[in-house]
Scaffold this motif. Structure first.
Motif, PDB file in Angstrom:
ATOM      1  N   THR A 115      -9.490   0.492   2.586  1.00  0.00           N
ATOM      2  CA  THR A 115      -9.916  -0.806   2.068  1.00  0.00           C
ATOM      3  C   THR A 115     -11.112  -1.373   2.836  1.00  0.00           C
ATOM      4  N   ILE A 173      -1.754  -4.358   1.990  1.00  0.00           N
ATOM      5  CA  ILE A 173      -0.399  -4.696   1.532  1.00  0.00           C
ATOM      6  C   ILE A 173      -0.356  -4.778   0.009  1.00  0.00           C
ATOM      7  N   ASP A 174      -1.395  -5.357  -0.603  1.00  0.00           N
ATOM      8  CA  ASP A 174      -1.447  -5.422  -2.073  1.00  0.00           C
ATOM      9  C   ASP A 174      -1.560  -4.031  -2.680  1.00  0.00           C
ATOM     10  N   LEU A 175      -2.285  -3.142  -2.008  1.00  0.00           N
ATOM     11  CA  LEU A 175      -2.365  -1.765  -2.492  1.00  0.00           C
ATOM     12  C   LEU A 175      -1.003  -1.090  -2.426  1.00  0.00           C
ATOM     13  N   TYR A 201       2.063  -2.437  -2.501  1.00  0.00           N
ATOM     14  CA  TYR A 201       3.038  -2.961  -3.450  1.00  0.00           C
ATOM     15  C   TYR A 201       2.544  -2.937  -4.892  1.00  0.00           C
ATOM     16  N   GLY A 202       1.264  -2.720  -5.104  1.00  0.00           N
ATOM     17  CA  GLY A 202       0.754  -2.692  -6.471  1.00  0.00           C
ATOM     18  C   GLY A 202       0.304  -1.337  -6.959  1.00  0.00           C
ATOM     19  N   HIS A 203       0.137  -0.352  -6.030  1.00  0.00           N
ATOM     20  CA  HIS A 203      -0.432   0.928  -6.449  1.00  0.00           C
ATOM     21  C   HIS A 203       0.199   2.127  -5.741  1.00  0.00           C
ATOM     22  N   TYR A 236       7.317  -4.274  -9.706  1.00  0.00           N
ATOM     23  CA  TYR A 236       6.440  -5.443  -9.829  1.00  0.00           C
ATOM     24  C   TYR A 236       6.974  -6.681  -9.106  1.00  0.00           C
ATOM     25  N   PRO A 248      -8.197  -4.429  -3.166  1.00  0.00           N
ATOM     26  CA  PRO A 248      -7.422  -5.526  -2.556  1.00  0.00           C
ATOM     27  C   PRO A 248      -7.026  -5.176  -1.128  1.00  0.00           C
ATOM     28  N   SER A 249      -6.213  -6.006  -0.530  1.00  0.00           N
ATOM     29  CA  SER A 249      -5.762  -5.785   0.845  1.00  0.00           C
ATOM     30  C   SER A 249      -4.816  -4.586   0.896  1.00  0.00           C
ATOM     31  N   GLY A 274       6.860  -7.417  -5.927  1.00  0.00           N
ATOM     32  CA  GLY A 274       6.038  -7.848  -4.798  1.00  0.00           C
ATOM     33  C   GLY A 274       6.773  -7.712  -3.475  1.00  0.00           C
ATOM     34  N   GLU A 275       6.113  -8.164  -2.422  1.00  0.00           N
ATOM     35  CA  GLU A 275       6.686  -8.032  -1.084  1.00  0.00           C
ATOM     36  C   GLU A 275       7.732  -9.109  -0.840  1.00  0.00           C
TER      37      GLU A 275
END
Length: 505
Positions: free
Chosen positions: A56, A67-69, A71-73, A205, A64-65, A207-208
């Motif tokens: 990143t 952590i977002d990667l 939990y999202g990818h 979906y 994204p950040s 999230g954290e």
């Protein structure tokens, strides 16, 4: 600087890198990794990619950040709710930095009963939508989940497209191509309750969030078993629960997921209804919860688990004893522990002394046991290593004979040769127990110099009888002066000097 592709919704990090490979027209996997992550040693992973901080930071404009990667990818959200909080944070740290594969161990992925997925999958309808909306197909993480055989959006069977083998393609990122799916037909797959798709989508979906502790999971299952009539006094009515699992899920699907319950005490269904001492996979939890209560929702289960407080520890009134008896038992146990160790002393007739001290002076007992801890050597005679050594050498001989005359083949390194074996991971781990295989690999594996010389030889064979300039030979062979070894450089210079001498130049 090249414009790095932004991630699509629900796209794997693996898919982002595979699209970057196509967009940047990079044929070398390590060159791609060096450009987008800053390291050539990153191993591709569909489930738990690592070094996301470097990923990143280098491509911060479109990503994204970390952590977002995660939990999202990635597929980590399937495992994080069922890990203790300290283990969840440990896994997050491993995925952000260089992990050496630790996240696969810490998350329980390696030791899980659930079979591993060794193929990338996709949905025909999803690919058609992707082409119409964004103009290119990409790998979705919802399609790479073990236990989900149909697309959660369209309900169509998933198609196996790209084999994925972490040993043979350690640094490779394969893009999803529309030509691939046309050559494959959907397999006849076992249908699952729609409830399973809904709960897996909710996990992906959500999230954290902070995860539950082992004690909260234990209390939660006790509450659900009592509420739904699966308790027998203070214990689980296992025959009734086993019958409910077999009626709620098809036997064929349970066996394919290694989750068919049996009568052994070590069975996963027995363990998940007892005191939790380890984590269980998302599929084990979902199978058990659906059998206990059909209309249950995982979101309500997690909220209920957070509301459960720690159980009260019952105080036990100890019986009175004389100090003389205490000193005698301590002296006896101390002599035995010094000589044999705690476990051997218990098995040699001093179990009663151990039990008495545990009840009356546990702190002293544990302190002494830890002080005189003695490791017990474990001899594993389940494998005939001498016989396996001979079998592996024969298999290696066949592999080398097959590729010996192939000038254009890959480098016959120790890593590559081991990856061609059916038990490659086991051989790599226990190579110190295989002396003949170790000697054979050291003798017949191809060094970097040998491989570079073979690549130059391949170019010379392709362009004969003409001899190209030195820079063109290096380009066609994928080499450079910086990457060539000293011996390879001397070989090429000597080859060109001899050729021009024969030409009289």
């Amino acid at each position: 600087m090249l414009n790095f592709p932004a991630p699509y919704p629900d796209e794997l990090v693996y898919g982002i890198l595979s699209r970057a490979r196509v967009r940047f027209c990079v044929t070398s996997p390590k060159r791609l990794l060096s450009g987008v992550i800053g390291s050539r040693s990153v191993i591709s992973s569909v489930n738990f990619p690592s070094r996301l901080n470097d990923f990143t930071s280098i491509n911060s404009l479109n990503l994204p950040s970390p952590i977002d990667l995660i939990y999202g990818h990635t597929l980590f959200p399937l495992y994080s709710p069922f890990l203790p909080e300290n283990r969840r944070l440990e896994c997050l740290n491993h995925m952000q930095f260089k992990s050496f594969g630790s996240v696969h161990l810490a998350s329980g992925y390696v030791a899980s009963l659930i079979p591993k997925l060794h193929v990338m999958r996709a949905c025909r309808d999803c690919i058609e939508e992707q082409l119409n909306t964004v103009g290119e197909p990409y790998w979705r993480r919802i399609h790479q989940i073990v236990g989900i055989n149909h697309c959660c959006i369209h309900g169509t069977p998933l198609v196996n497209i790209q084999p994925y083998h972490s040993m043979q393609h350690r640094h490779e990122y394969f893009p999803l191509q529309t030509q691939q799916i046309e050559t494959f037909s959907p397999q006849i797959l076992i249908s699952n309750p729609k409830w399973l798709d809904e709960q897996v989508c909710w996990l992906l979906y959500r999230g954290e969030q902070q995860s539950l502790s082992f004690e909260q999971w234990t209390n939660l299952y006790r509450y659900l078993l009592v509420k739904n009539g699966f308790a027998k006094g203070c214990f689980c009515n296992y025959p009734l629960l086993k019958e409910a699992v077999e009626s709620a899920w098809s036997e064929e699907w349970l066996r394919s997921m290694n989750l068919f319950p049996n009568e052994t005490e070590s069975n996963w269904l027995h363990k998940i209804t007892r005191k939790h001492r380890k984590s269980f996979s998302y599929l084990e939890h979902l199978v058990a919860l659906y059998a206990i209560q059909k209309d249950i929702k995982l979101s309500e289960v997690m909220d209920r688990g957070r509301s459960l407080v720690k159980s009260n520890i019952k105080t036990v009134k100890l019986t009175t004893f004389s100090k003389t008896k205490m000193r005698e038992n301590q002296k006896i146990w101390l002599n035995q522990v010094k000589q044999f160790g705690a476990k051997v002393a218990r098995e040699n007739g001093y179990g009663g002394t151990y039990l008495w001290l545990y009840r009356h002076n546990r702190d002293w007992l544990l302190k002494i046991n830890n002080k005189y801890k003695r490791p017990i050597p474990v001899v594993n005679n389940r494998v005939d290593w001498k016989r396996r050594d001979m079998e592996i050498v024969r298999a290696l001989i066949r592999i080398i004979d097959k590729h010996f005359d192939d000038v254009s083949g890959p480098r016959l390194s120790i890593k590559w040769l081991v990856s061609q074996l059916d038990t490659g991971t086991s051989v790599e781990k226990y190579l110190y127990k295989l002396p003949l295989a170790s000697i054979y690999l050291a003798r017949y594996s191809e060094s970097i110099t040998d491989y570079q010389i073979r690549r130059i030889t391949q170019v010379m064979i392709m362009t004969r009888p003409n001899i190209l300039p030195r820079w063109q030979i290096l380009r066609l062979s994928g080499l450079s002066d910086e990457r060539m070894t000293q011996m390879t450089c001397e070989f090429l210079d000597s080859l060109l000097a001899n050729f021009w001498a024969l030409r009289g130049l």
